[in-house]
Structures are given as C-alpha cells and as structure tokens.
Scaffold this motif. Structure first.
Motif, short mmCIF file in Angstrom:
data_model
loop_
_atom_site.label_atom_id
_atom_site.label_comp_id
_atom_site.label_asym_id
_atom_site.label_seq_id
_atom_site.Cartn_x
_atom_site.Cartn_y
_atom_site.Cartn_z
N HIS A 388 0.84 -1.21 0.00
CA HIS A 388 0.00 0.00 0.00
C HIS A 388 0.87 1.25 0.00
CE1 HIS A 388 -4.04 -1.69 0.33
NE2 HIS A 388 -3.51 -2.64 1.09
N ALA A 391 2.03 1.85 -3.53
CA ALA A 391 1.00 2.50 -4.33
C ALA A 391 0.91 3.99 -4.00
CB ALA A 391 -0.34 1.81 -4.11
N LYS A 392 1.02 4.31 -2.72
CA LYS A 392 0.94 5.71 -2.28
C LYS A 392 2.07 6.53 -2.89
CE LYS A 392 0.17 8.36 1.96
NZ LYS A 392 0.07 8.28 3.44
N TYR A 395 1.39 7.19 -6.54
CA TYR A 395 0.35 8.22 -6.65
C TYR A 395 0.94 9.61 -6.42
CZ TYR A 395 -3.82 10.90 -5.49
OH TYR A 395 -4.80 11.87 -5.45
N TYR A 421 0.22 2.66 -11.59
CA TYR A 421 -0.56 2.85 -10.37
C TYR A 421 -1.77 1.92 -10.34
CZ TYR A 421 -3.27 5.13 -6.70
OH TYR A 421 -3.99 5.39 -5.55
N GLN A 424 -0.76 -1.54 -9.42
CA GLN A 424 -0.41 -1.70 -8.01
C GLN A 424 -1.63 -1.73 -7.10
OE1 GLN A 424 2.89 -2.29 -6.90
NE2 GLN A 424 1.62 -2.97 -5.18
N ILE A 425 -2.62 -0.86 -7.35
CA ILE A 425 -3.80 -0.88 -6.46
C ILE A 425 -4.64 -2.13 -6.70
CG2 ILE A 425 -3.87 1.63 -6.18
CD1 ILE A 425 -6.21 1.71 -8.16
N ASN A 428 -2.85 -4.81 -4.77
CA ASN A 428 -3.11 -4.63 -3.33
C ASN A 428 -4.50 -5.12 -2.96
OD1 ASN A 428 -0.63 -3.43 -3.29
ND2 ASN A 428 -1.37 -1.35 -3.01
N SER A 429 -5.48 -4.80 -3.79
CA SER A 429 -6.85 -5.21 -3.51
C SER A 429 -6.98 -6.73 -3.54
CB SER A 429 -7.80 -4.58 -4.53
OG SER A 429 -9.13 -4.91 -4.24
N ILE A 500 -10.84 4.79 -8.99
CA ILE A 500 -9.63 4.45 -8.24
C ILE A 500 -9.94 4.37 -6.75
CG2 ILE A 500 -7.39 5.37 -7.48
CD1 ILE A 500 -7.01 6.38 -10.38
N LYS A 504 -9.66 1.21 -4.08
CA LYS A 504 -8.87 1.32 -2.85
C LYS A 504 -9.70 1.01 -1.60
CE LYS A 504 -6.19 4.92 -2.49
NZ LYS A 504 -5.80 6.35 -2.56
#
Length: 506
Positions: A388, A391-392, A395, A421, A424-425, A428-429, A500, A504
């Motif tokens: 996470h 990803a941040k 961003y 991006y 990556q999200i 993560n999900s 997006i 998230k």
C-alpha cells in the motif's frame, strides 16, 4: 558373437555401450546380458551378469553409468554371483519381470524366470524390508517424542531404505553409490508415479535442496511433515512391487476426464494454450455467466501451471485465444510455475491452494508433485502495508498533482504512469481480498481477477462503463507510452479518480 552383434543392433544400444560390451565379452568376464525396455517408455534396463564385478566396474564405472542414463536413458545394472544368490532366495522375482528369457541378448540361456512365485515365497523379502523400516521409524519417533532434533534425517534415511529395496526389485541391485537425487531421477524413468513425490527445482528436488542448505539440524526438522508424507507414499510403491500379482496396466500418465474440454468449441479455442511447450496442468477455478445483448455470456478463469514461466509467451497465448473467441466467450488465464508457488506460499497459499483442487483440473500432461503446502493459519498477509505504501508513492509521484488541479479544463496523463498505479492498487486489492500477491503486470488480467474476487463486482463494472472509453483496454494497449497522451475533461477525470477510490476502498 555374430548373434550377439545382431541382438545388440536390434535393441539399438548406444554405440559406446556396444563397443564396451563386445570388448568385455571377449575377456570372458560376462556370463549374460539382458535388455528390458518397458512398453511406451523412453528408458531401458541393461542387466549384465558377470564373474568379477569389481573388474567390470572399472569399465562401467559410476560416471559412465550416470552419463549413459542421462544421455541415452539406458540404466546399466551389474550383477555377480553374490547378487544371483540373493535373487535365488527371492525366487528370481527380478528375473521373472525385468530379465526374462526373451530379454536375453548374450550368454548361455538360463531361464531364471521359470519358477512359480507365491506370496509366501516373498515372506523373507518383506521381513528384511520391514525390519529395517521399523528400526528407522522407531528412531524417528523417539526423537519426535523426546523433542530432539534430527528426525528429518532419519526420515530421509528411511526413504533411502525404501529406494534400496525398490531398486533391488526393479533393477536387480541397489545404486547406493549414487546420490539420492540421482537415484530418484532413475526411478522416475521406470515408475513415472514417483514424480508425484518431490517438487523439482530444475534438475534438483526442492525439499532436498532446502534440507541440504540448512546450517543447523533443528531447522531441517521444519520439513519433517512433508518428508513423512513422502515416506508413506514411497513405502506404498515398495509394497506394491513386492506383491506377486502386479497391476496389468501400470499408469504411465494420469488420466483427466472433465466435461469442460469435451466441448469441441472450447477445446478448439484453447488449442494455443494446450500446445504450449512448457504447459503441465490447467485448472478451471471459476465461471461468471451473464446475459449480454440477449445472449448468454461465459467468462472462464483458468490457472495454467507451467515448467518455465515466460511472460511474453503467456501474454501472446492469452491474446491469441481471446482474439479468436466468439462473442459469448471470454477467458482470463493466470500462469505460474510450481516452484514460484512453493517459494511464495506466504503470499499465495490462501488463494492458490483452493484453486488447485483435483475437481478443478481439466488438463495434465504427466504426473506432477503436489505443492508442499504449509499450515493455513500461517498465512495472514500481514505485510500488505508495504505494498500500500508503494502505491501511495506512485500516486504522489505521478497522479496527485493531476487530481488536485481543478483549474485546467483538460488533464493530461501519461499512460504508463497511470497503468503502473492501476496495476499496483489492483494487486493490493487482490492481496487484501484473496490472500494472493500477484506478480502480474497485465492490467486486464488483474481487473478480471478483481471482478472474480469482489462480491459487488457489478458496481465496479458499472462505474468503469461510465467512462467514455475502454480504460482497461487503453491501459493494456498503451502501458509503455511515456508521453502525456491521455487527455480527460474534468468530469471524466473525476470519474477516473472515483473508480480508483472505489478500488482502494475494497
């Protein structure tokens, strides 16, 4: 000698073996030679009965026997009078099966396989095996009860004990001069089901390498549950080969009967996948059925296990399949090697163990080992904060300024930045939802996996469809573009960042 040469030519022995055999027969050290070739298998057993084994082993030494097997799939087994005496006690069981009268290519014809063998004749053979097996098992259990280290080493010795008897039954003698890895390779060639025991890492075995690389004996014992399971299966192979009556049809390849591939249209579109050079198994783990334009639409999810993971080839195969599909069909395919799964259990077991169910298997090309799964409660995805944070950072670096800019009527976005991006999200999900840390950079595959994973997937799809263009298709096509080629009005930009945020929030 002329008949011997004709027999050798007929059996198609390797040239170097032929030359050495002819030279040794002239020295009068060889009493008999048998050539056994199992049906529908690419291996042969060459049994040589000699007068002086030590003398013959100077020619047919450890390296020569090993190289001949690796290069020509011919395993050379050398026996002498002491070996024959042991086989006499066991009613020449080996000769009845693998050195028969019709297999003899040299020497005075002695039909050692003429005797009738009953189960009682093999009693002493079973007793010899069980005595050694029980002794090693006793040492192993005592170490476990007393909470001492080293139980894994004794379990490995017990597997070697099994292998020693299995070699005696199948090859006429044990190959104790060879490493455990080499002996397993040899046995796999003649008993293909042995491949189910150990997961491989190239030409090595994953568990054996792990144990060899441990600096301390107590760390080896972490592998004991897996070694113990393998030991039980190996014992089953030994006892099966000690029975007088053998199965009529030895399983050379596993059979899979699944309705999915019985559909000719499905089999046709999946041909590029099924013809992949490195494909091992395919699992059908999910299907989404929907009504689109008054037609029933099927979206199938497949896991393809391959021996070598080649990202470009996998992408090309998936694209070829989906390009040729009729409108009512769609496939999402993820590719992994067994080794990758084994080495990423902490971040994949929660998802992949469920997928790799025998009931889901639609294709296999051979016997393959099961993954050495760990305990289910050991995998909690508690390192997700790291991804996470990644990803941040993406961003902040590429998209934060674009989102905050409300003055410009148009927002210009670099496709490769947005794709990075988005990938990556999605990863993560999936990690948070499925317990699967995907090493996939294909945004379309990741999006489809999210649709599979999320119970409210229809809302995600509806939000995506509010955009005036195919976002997922665009990112997939322009994932490498480094120029600000994506231009969005403020309303469309808000829809994009709204999607997006929804991803998230999952």
């Amino acid at each position: 000698m002329e008949n011997f040469i004709n027999q050798i030519n007929e059996k198609k022995l390797p040239k170097q073996v032929t030359e050495l055999l002819m030279a040794e027969t002239e020295k009068k050290n060889i009493n008999g030679v048998w050539m056994y070739r199992p049906e529908q298998q690419e291996c042969s057993l060459l049994t040589i009965y000699c007068k002086d084994k030590l003398l013959l082993q100077r020619t047919f030494d450890y390296l020569f026997i090993g190289d001949t097997f690796e290069q020509d799939r011919v395993l050379i087994s050398i026996l002498d009078d002491a070996d024959l005496e042991q086989h006499r006690e066991d009613r020449y069981l080996f000769f009845q099966r693998y050195a028969r009268k019709e297999d003899q290519i040299y020497g005075e014809e002695k039909n050692y396989g003429r005797f009738i063998v009953t189960e009682s004749d093999l009693k002493s053979l079973r007793e010899r095996y069980e005595k050694g097996e029980q002794l090693l098992m006793k040492y192993t259990e005592e170490l476990i009860v007393d909470e001492q280290v080293g139980a894994t080493l004794f379990s490995l010795k017990n597997i070697q004990h099994d292998l020693e008897f299995l070699e005696y039954l199948r090859f006429g003698r044990s190959f104790e001069d060879f490493t455990l890895t080499e002996r397993l390779h040899q046995m796999e060639a003649f008993i293909p089901e042995i491949k189910k025991l150990f997961l491989k890492e190239g030409d090595q075995y994953y568990l054996l390498r792990q144990i060899e690389n441990e600096d301390m004996v107590e760390y080896m014992d972490e592998h004991l549950p897996f070694i113990s399971k393998i030991k039980k299966k190996m014992k089953g192979f030994v006892l099966q080969n000690m029975r007088v009556k053998q199965p009529k049809n030895n399983h050379l390849k596993p059979t899979v009967s699944h309705q999915f591939l019985k559909d000719p249209s499905i089999k046709k579109v999946l041909r590029p996948l099924l013809h992949m050079a490195h494909l091992e198994e395919v699992y059908l783990f999910h299907e989404i059925t929907s009504i689109q334009a008054d037609f029933q639409h099927h979206h199938y999810y497949l896991l393809a296990l391959v021996s070598k993971e080649k990202v470009k080839e996998a992408r090309r195969v998936s694209q070829k399949i989906n390009a040729a599909l009729p409108l009512h069909l769609k496939f999402t395919i993820i590719y992994h090697t067994r080794l990758w799964i084994q080495e990423n259990l902490y971040q994949s077991q929660q998802f992949l163990k469920t997928l790799m169910n025998k009931e889901h298997q639609i294709y296999t090309n051979d016997f393959h080992p099961k993954i050495h799964w760990g305990r289910d409660d050991a995998y909690r995805c508690d390192d997700s904060f790291f991804y996470h944070r990644r990803a941040k950072n993406i961003y902040k670096r590429h998209l934060k300024g674009i989102k905050r800019d409300e003055k410009s009527t148009m927002a210009s976005i670099i496709p490769c930045d947005l794709n990075e991006y988005f990938v990556q999200i999605l990863i993560n999900s999936l990690y948070d939802t499925l317990g699967y840390l995907a090493e996939i950079n294909d945004v379309e595959v990741l999006w489809n996996l999210l649709i599979y994973a999320h119970p409210m997937h229809t809302q995600l799809e509806e939000h995506l469809q509010q955009l005036s263009f195919d976002l997922i298709g665009y990112l997939s096509m322009h994932r490498k573009d480094k120029l600000p080629a994506l231009h969005l009005h403020q309303d469309e930009k808000k829809l994009l960042f709204g999607l997006i945020q929804r991803i998230k929030d999952i």
